[in-house]
Structures are given as structure tokens and as C-alpha cells.
Design an enzyme around this catalytic site. Structure first.
Site, PDB file in Angstrom:
ATOM      1  N   ASP A 128      -8.505   6.429   9.655  1.00 20.59           N
ATOM      2  CA  ASP A 128      -9.715   6.132   9.104  1.00 20.59           C
ATOM      3  C   ASP A 128     -10.819   5.897  10.116  1.00 20.59           C
ATOM      4  O   ASP A 128     -10.784   5.867  11.345  1.00 20.59           O
ATOM      5  CB  ASP A 128      -9.330   4.976   8.028  1.00 20.59           C
ATOM      6  CG  ASP A 128      -9.972   5.098   6.990  1.00 20.59           C
ATOM      7  OD1 ASP A 128     -10.590   6.270   6.786  1.00 20.59           O
ATOM      8  OD2 ASP A 128     -10.063   4.493   6.149  1.00 20.59           O
ATOM      9  N   LYS A 170     -18.610   1.995  -5.568  1.00 21.03           N
ATOM     10  CA  LYS A 170     -17.604   2.109  -6.706  1.00 21.03           C
ATOM     11  C   LYS A 170     -18.519   2.416  -7.972  1.00 21.03           C
ATOM     12  O   LYS A 170     -17.999   2.495  -9.006  1.00 21.03           O
ATOM     13  CB  LYS A 170     -16.769   1.259  -6.824  1.00 21.03           C
ATOM     14  CG  LYS A 170     -15.918   0.880  -5.603  1.00 21.03           C
ATOM     15  CD  LYS A 170     -14.758   1.839  -5.578  1.00 21.03           C
ATOM     16  CE  LYS A 170     -13.994   1.835  -4.595  1.00 21.03           C
ATOM     17  NZ  LYS A 170     -12.888   2.826  -4.080  1.00 21.03           N
ATOM     18  N   HIS A 205      -9.760   8.686   5.332  1.00 22.22           N
ATOM     19  CA  HIS A 205      -9.616   8.315   4.219  1.00 22.22           C
ATOM     20  C   HIS A 205     -10.920   8.375   3.321  1.00 22.22           C
ATOM     21  O   HIS A 205     -10.874   8.254   1.888  1.00 22.22           O
ATOM     22  CB  HIS A 205      -9.063   6.904   3.943  1.00 22.22           C
ATOM     23  CG  HIS A 205      -7.560   7.010   4.566  1.00 22.22           C
ATOM     24  ND1 HIS A 205      -6.510   7.045   3.725  1.00 22.22           N
ATOM     25  CD2 HIS A 205      -6.877   6.944   5.754  1.00 22.22           C
ATOM     26  CE1 HIS A 205      -5.184   7.018   4.398  1.00 22.22           C
ATOM     27  NE2 HIS A 205      -5.592   7.134   5.589  1.00 22.22           N
ATOM     28  N   ARG A 220     -14.755  -7.565   1.587  1.00 24.54           N
ATOM     29  CA  ARG A 220     -15.917  -7.627   2.567  1.00 24.54           C
ATOM     30  C   ARG A 220     -17.091  -8.432   2.152  1.00 24.54           C
ATOM     31  O   ARG A 220     -18.039  -8.240   2.410  1.00 24.54           O
ATOM     32  CB  ARG A 220     -16.419  -6.216   2.777  1.00 24.54           C
ATOM     33  CG  ARG A 220     -15.323  -5.114   3.273  1.00 24.54           C
ATOM     34  CD  ARG A 220     -15.727  -3.826   3.152  1.00 24.54           C
ATOM     35  NE  ARG A 220     -14.785  -2.863   3.240  1.00 24.54           N
ATOM     36  CZ  ARG A 220     -14.671  -1.494   3.226  1.00 24.54           C
ATOM     37  NH1 ARG A 220     -15.980  -1.124   2.716  1.00 24.54           N
ATOM     38  NH2 ARG A 220     -13.641  -0.855   3.144  1.00 24.54           N
ATOM     39  N   ASP A 244     -16.532   8.629  -3.448  1.00 24.21           N
ATOM     40  CA  ASP A 244     -15.086   7.934  -3.171  1.00 24.21           C
ATOM     41  C   ASP A 244     -14.331   9.237  -2.349  1.00 24.21           C
ATOM     42  O   ASP A 244     -14.472  10.082  -2.719  1.00 24.21           O
ATOM     43  CB  ASP A 244     -14.576   7.609  -4.549  1.00 24.21           C
ATOM     44  CG  ASP A 244     -13.565   6.432  -4.151  1.00 24.21           C
ATOM     45  OD1 ASP A 244     -13.103   6.218  -3.067  1.00 24.21           O
ATOM     46  OD2 ASP A 244     -13.636   5.511  -5.067  1.00 24.21           O
ATOM     47  N   GLY A 290       0.879  -1.237  -0.052  1.00 18.44           N
ATOM     48  CA  GLY A 290      -0.011  -0.072  -0.125  1.00 18.44           C
ATOM     49  C   GLY A 290       0.773   1.244  -0.059  1.00 18.44           C
ATOM     50  O   GLY A 290       2.065   1.247   0.395  1.00 18.44           O
ATOM     51  N   LEU A 297      -7.854   6.322  -5.731  1.00 21.22           N
ATOM     52  CA  LEU A 297      -6.337   6.064  -6.023  1.00 21.22           C
ATOM     53  C   LEU A 297      -6.139   5.533  -7.196  1.00 21.22           C
ATOM     54  O   LEU A 297      -5.058   5.738  -8.053  1.00 21.22           O
ATOM     55  CB  LEU A 297      -5.284   5.330  -5.094  1.00 21.22           C
ATOM     56  CG  LEU A 297      -5.272   6.042  -3.580  1.00 21.22           C
ATOM     57  CD1 LEU A 297      -4.706   5.022  -2.527  1.00 21.22           C
ATOM     58  CD2 LEU A 297      -4.925   7.245  -3.631  1.00 21.22           C
ATOM     59  N   ALA A 341      -7.709   6.301  -9.968  1.00 22.59           N
ATOM     60  CA  ALA A 341      -7.576   7.327 -11.099  1.00 22.59           C
ATOM     61  C   ALA A 341      -6.063   7.916 -11.189  1.00 22.59           C
ATOM     62  O   ALA A 341      -5.608   8.099 -12.390  1.00 22.59           O
ATOM     63  CB  ALA A 341      -8.758   8.361 -10.826  1.00 22.59           C
ATOM     64  N   LYS A 342      -5.469   8.106  -9.980  1.00 20.59           N
ATOM     65  CA  LYS A 342      -4.272   8.657 -10.143  1.00 20.59           C
ATOM     66  C   LYS A 342      -3.071   7.845 -10.576  1.00 20.59           C
ATOM     67  O   LYS A 342      -2.290   8.298 -11.320  1.00 20.59           O
ATOM     68  CB  LYS A 342      -3.837   9.227  -8.537  1.00 20.59           C
ATOM     69  CG  LYS A 342      -4.660  10.442  -8.052  1.00 20.59           C
ATOM     70  CD  LYS A 342      -4.133  10.958  -6.871  1.00 20.59           C
ATOM     71  CE  LYS A 342      -4.928  12.075  -6.385  1.00 20.59           C
ATOM     72  NZ  LYS A 342      -4.613  12.813  -5.164  1.00 20.59           N
ATOM     73  N   TYR A 352     -18.054  45.249  28.105  1.00 12.32           N
ATOM     74  CA  TYR A 352     -19.375  45.110  28.824  1.00 12.32           C
ATOM     75  C   TYR A 352     -19.863  43.579  28.259  1.00 12.32           C
ATOM     76  O   TYR A 352     -19.791  42.446  28.947  1.00 12.32           O
ATOM     77  CB  TYR A 352     -20.583  45.984  28.624  1.00 12.32           C
ATOM     78  CG  TYR A 352     -21.783  45.627  29.228  1.00 12.32           C
ATOM     79  CD1 TYR A 352     -22.111  45.828  30.772  1.00 12.32           C
ATOM     80  CD2 TYR A 352     -23.032  45.166  28.758  1.00 12.32           C
ATOM     81  CE1 TYR A 352     -23.020  45.426  31.299  1.00 12.32           C
ATOM     82  CE2 TYR A 352     -24.081  44.926  29.460  1.00 12.32           C
ATOM     83  CZ  TYR A 352     -24.020  44.923  30.498  1.00 12.32           C
ATOM     84  OH  TYR A 352     -25.253  44.892  31.374  1.00 12.32           O
TER      85      TYR A 352
HETATM   86  C1  GDG Z   1      -9.838   4.163   0.626  1.00 14.92           C
HETATM   87  C2  GDG Z   1     -10.993   5.216   0.191  1.00 14.92           C
HETATM   88  C3  GDG Z   1      -9.063   6.469  -0.894  1.00 14.92           C
HETATM   89  C4  GDG Z   1      -7.012  -2.192  -6.547  1.00 14.92           C
HETATM   90  N1  GDG Z   1      -7.306  -3.445  -6.970  1.00 14.92           N
HETATM   91  C5  GDG Z   1      -6.225  -3.909  -6.839  1.00 14.92           C
HETATM   92  C6  GDG Z   1      -5.053  -3.269  -6.537  1.00 14.92           C
HETATM   93  N2  GDG Z   1      -5.784  -2.187  -5.934  1.00 14.92           N
HETATM   94  C7  GDG Z   1      -5.302  -0.961  -5.153  1.00 14.92           C
HETATM   95  C8  GDG Z   1      -5.307   0.172  -6.300  1.00 14.92           C
HETATM   96  C9  GDG Z   1      -5.087   1.297  -5.319  1.00 14.92           C
HETATM   97  C10 GDG Z   1      -5.872   0.685  -3.958  1.00 14.92           C
HETATM   98  O1  GDG Z   1      -6.102  -0.706  -4.187  1.00 14.92           O
HETATM   99  C11 GDG Z   1      -7.477   1.173  -4.009  1.00 14.92           C
HETATM  100  O2  GDG Z   1      -7.451   2.608  -3.744  1.00 14.92           O
HETATM  101  P1  GDG Z   1      -8.927   3.428  -4.059  1.00 14.92           P
HETATM  102  O3  GDG Z   1      -8.415   4.754  -3.581  1.00 14.92           O
HETATM  103  O4  GDG Z   1      -9.233   3.348  -5.201  1.00 14.92           O
HETATM  104  O5  GDG Z   1     -10.090   2.925  -3.077  1.00 14.92           O
HETATM  105  P2  GDG Z   1     -10.139   2.012  -1.379  1.00 14.92           P
HETATM  106  O6  GDG Z   1      -9.777   0.880  -1.307  1.00 14.92           O
HETATM  107  O7  GDG Z   1     -11.810   2.167  -1.197  1.00 14.92           O
HETATM  108  O8  GDG Z   1      -9.536   3.139  -0.655  1.00 14.92           O
HETATM  109  C12 GDG Z   1     -10.614   5.821  -1.168  1.00 14.92           C
HETATM  110  C13 GDG Z   1      -8.139   5.634  -0.227  1.00 14.92           C
HETATM  111  O9  GDG Z   1      -8.886   4.801   0.885  1.00 14.92           O
HETATM  112  C14 GDG Z   1      -6.827   6.299   0.116  1.00 14.92           C
HETATM  113  O10 GDG Z   1      -6.842   7.417   1.185  1.00 14.92           O
HETATM  114  O11 GDG Z   1      -8.593   7.038  -2.245  1.00 14.92           O
HETATM  115  O12 GDG Z   1     -11.409   6.956  -1.576  1.00 14.92           O
HETATM  116  O13 GDG Z   1     -12.234   4.424  -0.077  1.00 14.92           O
HETATM  117  O14 GDG Z   1      -4.088   1.561  -4.869  1.00 14.92           O
HETATM  118  O15 GDG Z   1      -3.966   0.037  -7.060  1.00 14.92           O
HETATM  119  N3  GDG Z   1      -3.771  -3.549  -6.371  1.00 14.92           N
HETATM  120  C15 GDG Z   1      -3.357  -4.697  -6.822  1.00 14.92           C
HETATM  121  N4  GDG Z   1      -4.290  -5.447  -7.508  1.00 14.92           N
HETATM  122  C16 GDG Z   1      -5.422  -5.281  -7.651  1.00 14.92           C
HETATM  123  O16 GDG Z   1      -6.148  -5.965  -8.219  1.00 14.92           O
HETATM  124  N5  GDG Z   1      -2.236  -4.941  -6.628  1.00 14.92           N
END
Ligand code: GDG
Length: 753
Positions: A148, A287, A172, A320, A381, A29, A385, A387-388, A508
Site C-alpha cells: 500500500d 466513500k 490497495h 482517521r 474506491d 482482515g 470489499l 460490495a463483495k 545502423y
Molecule cells: C482499502 C481500499 C480496497 C467496515 N466496517 C466494519 C467492518 N468493515 C470491513 C469491511 C471490509 C473492510 O472493513 C472495508 O474495506 P473496503 O474495501 O470497503 O475499504 P477500505 O478500508 O478503504 O480499504 C479499498 C481495500 O483496501 C482492499 O484492498 O477495497 O478500496 O480503500 O472488509 O467488512 N468490519 C467490521 N465491522 C465494521 O463496522 N467487523
């Protein structure tokens, strides 16, 4: 030299056991690598941090942990503090309160929240277990960073045990608007807010979440913010935005990895010249998978020219699955995929390639790089991440990001094609636009976004948070120095009792009496009058009540006492036992225009009203809806400042009041004039309002200046509430019980800085 202690629900690794052997599976992570990199560069030294620890719930049995420790395998990156707990308790806390109450509610899925009291009880209990485990291990220079929604009340529980601890908290997920947050049962929502406010610094991803939090704090706990600062109980807390970044270089330079390159070529070769649309998300109703599929179906229907020319690779990551709301969605999604594929597939083409599994890092980045379009459309959301990461992974600027405007990331990635995820036609048209976008436009957009992501990457994010945490601590320290403590009080009291020609300058409203909803009802009670009489009957005292009030109110309430009264900030005054005098005498015509403007604000802001005095006209918003009154007051200040340009008028931003008055006199000048004329040997000046700051500045080095209430002030000392004013004044007059031992030092008046 202290330690950085990260606390999150889970630890940053898992243990796999085969027979007597355990192996460790490190989490990849972003937070883990960011903290490591924070320690690798000089930032941690700057913050005087020597070690990094991580505390969280272990998802493995204690005996596996003991084996890992015995083999020296554990805790390589971080010192680890695992928390072991009963499964039922954990389920009620994690699947229950965290993921069946907070998660749905904070993502605006209020109908999915199940308000079970055993969930809340477990949540409190687990947060308490965290506090009990960490508190005895804390050392004075440690910095604790709690992460979180699973641990929202831990900051307070820890603060109770360690009042001086340095505690940061980061959320988060979104912090919802007050209208959503208030759906929680009263005790729960107050406990959560109060819990988070045990931290010194509270971070969110976006400006909106910060505003939502501040509004909830205002509405539920009655705490007002001053820009990003809150004064809660006796502590200063900062609330700010820290949009989380990614490990930019890891994604951007992954293109050079030969294994990844091969994977990318394989994907491309298998799909020929078909364009690739890609999405990857955890299985989660937030999502927006269902709406995304609806939009994709509409896109194939509405734009048949794209059939057989593109594929949608939809990767869903298990998550989950013990919670019913998640499992049901899986079925619905899979049915929808079946329907779309059944409806549009040909012998040689299937529109959706669906996978329900976890991808390796290389697979994930290979897909990011191969994809012509990333379709990321969460219904809500915190950040997102994916998207980034998609943008950072782009090779040669190729690729188009379609992003939901309801993801936190949308506020940073404005060059993406932003869509409303529930607007099927809008998303479908964004897909055609993305598929047809010329390469030069793709490059322009990606380059701009990449630059931003590179500048504020996850390491920068950690640095930023830690720097701010240190700053808040410093500010708290400064504030503490100003708090009027017993020693300073004793010094002032000794000085008072030794002097013979004293001047007490007292504001006052908000100082001698508490604020009243209706200004005309703020009459002094007997306690105030008795004390003022006692103080002013002492021939060594000259007591001045110095106020923005009009002559008639002050005269009615205090005229019979042997005081000097100053009305309307000095425009009128009545010296002790004399009659009222007015310093200015001008026509009232200027008030007509100001009244007209203020009247429009009275109409637009229910509960506000105008108060007219001889030389002042004021718009009060104390009784208006919190938030609305404040924002209207900003508009009014703006309008009035323009209106009075080149006049002799002045606009004052007071405590829940905007006033316009004739310039040229203020409490500062008046106070200075009084003490210059009487040449006292002791001066005490107390006030709570912006207008009292003029006195504090004017009397710097000449008086003991005391601000009633917190916040930045030029006063030398602070007391936190109006209720402390009378006891303090009373105390000054009480002789010390017994002769003091030792040599008495005449107190000097330090300058206020
Ligand atoms: C929470 C907030 C906030 C996903 N599938 C695979 C994989 N991933 C990695 C991605 C990304 C991470 O997991 C997912 O991050 P997100 O930000 O999209 O979403 P949440 O897990 O819901 O995270 C969210 C985040 O915390 C940080 O503050 O952005 O809004 O909900 O890094 O790359 N990685 C691999 N295989 C997968 O199949 N290796």
C-alpha cells in the site's frame, strides 16, 4: 526454503493492556486469513516458503510488546517484526503525507491535498526505517510483499540494500491518471515512481490503474512497457492487475451461525415488513456519504410511494478522526441526516437509522443478510470489499447491490445496478428499481456475481500474486544469463583475435548511432566513422552495415568507407568498393494507397511523419505524444494489415515506426546470403530493432548475435544500451595485455534459444 514477509503500515493485531496483563486482539482482515490459508494448503510449499512473518508499525508501546512476548502470546499466527517510532514522525508520515497528500490525490480529491515538505521528509524517513529494520534480517530465499500507499518507496530502499531480494508491491487504492499524479511536486512524484519500481512485481486492482501507472512511468521516467513488462534500469519488472477477493466461504457460510441467525431475525422483527437499505463505510470523504444522502433525500421526495415502506440503515465506522478533513465531514453528514429525518419522519417512521460505531463481524453479516438493498456509492474506491461481502453473504440469492461505477469492484460486479454517485436522479431511480426488483431477477444477478467471487477469492488472489512473483524472478534470471558479461566478451574477443576471415554485420540506427528525432539528421559522428574505418581497413575484416535506410542516406554518410552497405533491408546493396545494385525493380504505384492511409494518421497524430524510400514507405511516431503515438500505431497496423492482404507487400512493426515494404527480402535472408558467399571463420551480428530479429534467427548457431536493448529477442546476448556498442567493437580489436595463463579454450558459439 524461504519465508514470506508481509510488510504493511500496521501490524495485523493490537495489544490491550490492563495492569500487568496484556491481551492480543487479532485483526480479522481478509489479508490475514488469506495468508494463513495460503500456508495451510500446498501453495506455500510450492513456492518453497516455510514461515510467515509480518512487519509493521506497532500501535502499542515497546513494554507492552515485551510483556506479550514474555508471556508467549505474541506471534502466534505470524512471526512479528514490530517497528516502534517517534509519535511526531509517525504523524507526519501517516496523517501527513500518506493521508493528507497521497490518499486525497489518488482518490481525485486534489483540492484536499496539502503539499507540506515536512510530510514528505517524514514519509522518506519512515520508509527508510522500514528498510533499515528489515534488510539485515533478510535471507536469500525470502519473499517480501509490501502493501500500500504508505510504503511506496520502500521497494527501492530495500533493493538498494539487497539487490537480489524478491520484492512484490501491491497498491490497495486507485493509481490515478497521469494528469492527477503529475500535480505532485516533481521530486516527490519521481521518488514515488522510482521507489515502487524497486519491486519485481507491482500489482493493482484494475486494468485502468495499471494503465495509469504505465503512463506515468512513461511520461516521468521515460520507460516504455512491453505488454505488462517494463525494463527499468537493468531489471525486468512486471506490472499487472490482481483484483483483490474476499474470504468468500467465511461470509457465505456465516448464515449457518445460530447467533447470527438470531441477530438477523431481531433486525427483521423490529423493522416489520419495511424494506431495508443498508450501507457501511469508514468515515471517509471518498466513500461518497454526502452525495448518497442527497440522492436518498431526492428519492423520498421524488418517489413518495416508498415513504414508511423502507428504512435506510447507515452505519459509519470511525476512522482517521485526527485529520481535519475527516472531522469536518462527520459534522456535515450528521447535519444532513438530521435534516432528512426532521423533514420526512412521521410518528411511527424515521427514514434513516444512523449509527457511528464499529460492528462485530456477526452484526455486520446479519445486516448484510437482512438488507434488501446495499447502497454502496463511493466517489472513488480502489476496490470496495463491502460490495463483495454483501453479495457473498446473500442467503438464497436475495438482495440487490447498487454500486458506484467509480469503485474498482464495478469492473467485476457488472450485474449490480451501476450508478454514478454524483448523479442524484440516477441513484434515486436505482433505489426504486432495486426495491421493486422481482426475486427471480435478484437471484440471477446474485448467482452470477457469487460464482465469480467464489472462483477468485482472497486465497486465489494471494496465490496468483505469489505465482507471478516467482515467474518474474525466473524471467529476470533468464535475462541475466543473456547479458553480455565480461567473461563472454573476453571469449568473443579471443575468438576475434584468432580468426582471419571475419564478418561484422552491424545495424545502423539504434546500434551504430543513437536514434535521432528526425531520421535525416542521424549522420554518423567522427567516432563512428573512425571506428568503421579502422575495422574495415583490416584485411581480415568484412564490415557490413545492414539497415532499413534508403540508398541515398547510407551512401551520403558511409559511401566513402570500404564497407558493404545494405539498404532497405536488402532491397539494394553495395559490396565493398563496388557500386550500388538493386534487387527489385517494380512500379511505385502501390505506395499511393499506403501513403494516403498513412497521411490520415499524420493528421490524427501530431508529430508523426512519413518517410519514403525506394521500396519502403514508413510512418514514424517517435516524436509524438507518448501513448497516443503507440495507440495510433496499433490502429495503423490493423488498417494496413487488412489493406495489403493478397499483395506482395509486408507490414513491419518497428521501433517507433510502422513500415510497409515489398515482401520477399529481409535482413535475415540478406545476412545469410552474405556469409554463405564469404564463408567466414568469425561472425558478429548486432542490432536493436524488430527487423534485426530476422538476422538473429537466420544466423542462429553461425554467429555471435547481440541485441542492443532489453526485451525478448532471438539474439544470443544482450547489451542494454546503444552507448555500449562502440566501446565493445573497439575492445574486440585491442590485443590482450599479457599472454594468458592456463590453457585457452576455443569458444564455441552456443545456439540462441
Ligand atoms: C482499502 C481500499 C480496497 C467496515 N466496517 C466494519 C467492518 N468493515 C470491513 C469491511 C471490509 C473492510 O472493513 C472495508 O474495506 P473496503 O474495501 O470497503 O475499504 P477500505 O478500508 O478503504 O480499504 C479499498 C481495500 O483496501 C482492499 O484492498 O477495497 O478500496 O480503500 O472488509 O467488512 N468490519 C467490521 N465491522 C465494521 O463496522 N467487523
Amino acid at each position: 526454503m524461504g519465508r514470506l514477509i508481509i510488510i504493511s503500515n500496521r501490524l495485523p493485531f493490537s495489544l490491550d493492556r490492563e495492569g500487568d496483563k496484556v491481551s492480543i486482539r487479532q485483526s480479522s482482515g481478509g489479508l490475514v486469513s488469506a495468508i494463513k490459508s495460503y500456508f495451510e494448503n500446498t501453495a506455500a510449499q510450492k513456492g518453497n516458503l516455510t514461515e510467515k512473518m509480518w512487519m509493521g508499525v506497532a500501535d502499542f508501546p515497546q513494554e507492552d510488546w515485551d510483556l506479550a512476548e514474555a508471556s508467549g502470546m505474541a506471534g502466534q499466527d505470524f512471526g512479528i517484526i514490530p517497528l516502534f517510532m517517534d509519535k511526531d514522525l509517525y504523524d507526519n508520515y501517516y496523517s501527513g503525507f500518506s493521508n493528507s497528500v497521497l490518499w486525497p490525490l489518488f482518490h481525485y480529491f486534489s483540492s484536499l491535498a496539502s503539499y507540506e515538505s515536512q510530510y514528505f521528509d517524514a514519509y522518506v524517513q519512515v520508509n527508510r526505517l522500514f528498510a533499515e529494520k528489515i534488510a539485515p534480517l533478510l535471507e536469500p530465499d525470502d519473499q517480501v510483499w509490501i502493501h500500500d500507499y504508505q510504503l511506496m518507496i520502500l521497494p527501492h530502499l530495500l533493493r538498494q540494500k539487497k539487490p537480489e531480494a524478491t520484492i512484490g508491491f501491491f497498491l490497495h487504492i486507485p493509481f490515478p491518471s497521469y494528469e492527477i499524479f503529475r500535480l505532485l511536486p516533481t521530486e516527490w512524484k519521481k521518488t514515488l515512481l522510482h521507489g515502487v519500481m524497486g519491486a519485481d512485481l507491482i500489482g493493482f486492482h484494475t486494468y485502468d490503474y495499471v494503465q495509469h501507472f504505465l503512463q506515468s512511468a512513461k511520461m516521468l521516467l521515460g520507460v516504455d512497457n512491453y505488454f505488462h513488462n517494463l525494463q527499468y534500469q537493468d531489471r525486468l519488472i512486471r506490472i499487472d492487475l490482481f483484483p483483490i477477493g474476499i474470504d468468500y466461504n467465511k461470509f457465505h457460510s456465516a448464515a449457518d451461525d445460530p447467533e447470527l441467525l438470531e441477530m438477523r431475525h431481531k433486525i427483521r422483527n423490529e423493522l416489520g415488513d419495511k424494506k431495508i437499505i443498508f450501507s457501511v463505510d469508514r468515515l471517509d470523504y471518498t466513500k461518497g456519504l454526502q452525495s448518497r444522502l442527497n440522492a436518498f433525500e431526492y428519492f423520498i421526495e421524488r418517489y413518495p410511494e416508498w415513504r414508511e415502506k423502507m428504512v435506510f440503515i447507515l452505519n459509519v465506522v470511525p476512522s482517521r478522526d485526527s485529520i481535519p478533513a475527516y472531522n469536518e465531514r462527520k459534522k456535515m453528514i450528521e447535519e444532513k441526516i438530521g435534516t432528512i429525518n426532521g423533514r420526512f419522519s412521521t410518528i411511527s417512521w424515521q427514514p434513516i437509522i444512523y449509527r457511528y460505531n464499529h460492528l462485530s463481524f456477526n452484526e455486520l453479516v446479519a445486516l448484510y443478510q437482512a438488507a434488501d438493498v446495499a447502497l454502496i456509492t463511493p466517489l472513488r474506491d480502489g476496490m470496495n470489499l463491502v460490495a463483495k461481502e454483501y453479495v457473498a453473504s446473500s442467503v438464497g440469492g436475495k438482495g440487490v447491490l447498487i454500486l458506484s461505477e467509480l469503485a474498482g469492484a464495478a469492473s467485476e460486479l457488472s450485474e449490480a445496478i451501476l450508478v454514478n454517485p454524483t448523479d442524484t436522479a440516477d441513484v434515486a431511480s436505482a433505489i426504486t428499481r432495486a426495491l421493486a426488483m422481482p426475486l427471480y431477477e435478484q437471484r440471477n444477478r446474485i448467482a452470477l456475481m457469487q460464482r465469480r467471487l467464489q472462483e477468485y477469492d482472497v486465497t486465489k488472489w494471494v496465490n496468483d500474486f505469489m505465482d507471478q512473483l516467482a515467474q518474474v524472478k525466473q524471467e529476470q534470471q533468464k535475462q541475466k544469463v543473456k547479458l553480455l558479461d565480461e567473461k563472454a566478451t573476453a571469449g568473443i574477443r579471443r575468438h576475434y583475435q584468432r580468426t582471419k576471415n571475419r564478418c561484422l554485420l552491424l545495424d545502423y540506427d539504434g546500434t551504430l548511432v543513437p536514434f535521432s528525432r528526425i531520421p535525416s539528421e542521424a549522420a554518423p559522428d567522427n567516432a563512428v566513422k573512425d571506428l568503421l574505418l579502422r575495422l574495415s581497413s583490416d584485411p581480415k575484416n568484412h564490415v557490413v552495415v545492414i539497415s532499413g535506410r534508403d540508398v541515398s542516406s547510407l551512401d551520403r554518410w558511409l559511401g566513402a568507407l570500404p564497407l558493404t552497405l545494405v539498404a532497405e533491408h536488402g532491397a539494394s546493396f553495395k559490396m565493398k568498393n563496388e557500386t550500388w545494385q538493386q534487387l527489385v525493380s517494380v512500379s511505385d504505384l502501390w505506395k499511393d494507397e499506403i501513403r494516403r492511409v498513412m497521411q490520415t494518421f499524420v493528421t490524427r497524430c501530431a508529430g508523426s511523419f512519413i518517410e519514403e524510400k525506394m521500396n519502403t514507405i514508413a510512418w514514424h511516431y517517435r516524436n509524438t505524444q507518448t501513448g497516443l503515438g503507440f495507440s495510433r500505431s496499433r490502429e495503423l497496423l490493423n488498417t494496413l494489415s487488412q489493406l495489403i492482404q493478397n499483395t506482395t507487400l509486408q507490414v513491419i512493426d518497428g521501433n517507433k515506426v510502422v513500415e510497409v515494404r515489398i515482401a520477399g527480402f529481409d535482413k535475415g535472408a540478406t545476412a545469410l546470403k552474405i556469409i554463405n558467399e564469404m564463408d567466414p571463420d568469425f561472425v558478429l551480428c548486432m542490432g536493436d530493432d524488430t527487423t534485426d530479429e530476422d538476422m538473429f534467427k537466420a544466423l542462429e548457431g553461425e554467429a555471435y548475435t547481440i541485441k542492443v536493448s532489453s526485451g525478448a529477442s532471438a539474439a544470443q546476448y544482450t547489451i542494454l544500451s546503444q552507448q555500449q556498442v562502440l566501446p565493445l567493437l573497439n575492445l574486440l580489436t585491442l590485443p590482450f595485455a599479457a599472454p594468458e595463463n592456463g590453457q585457452e579454450v576455443r569458444p564455441t558459439i552456443p545456439s540462441a534459444s
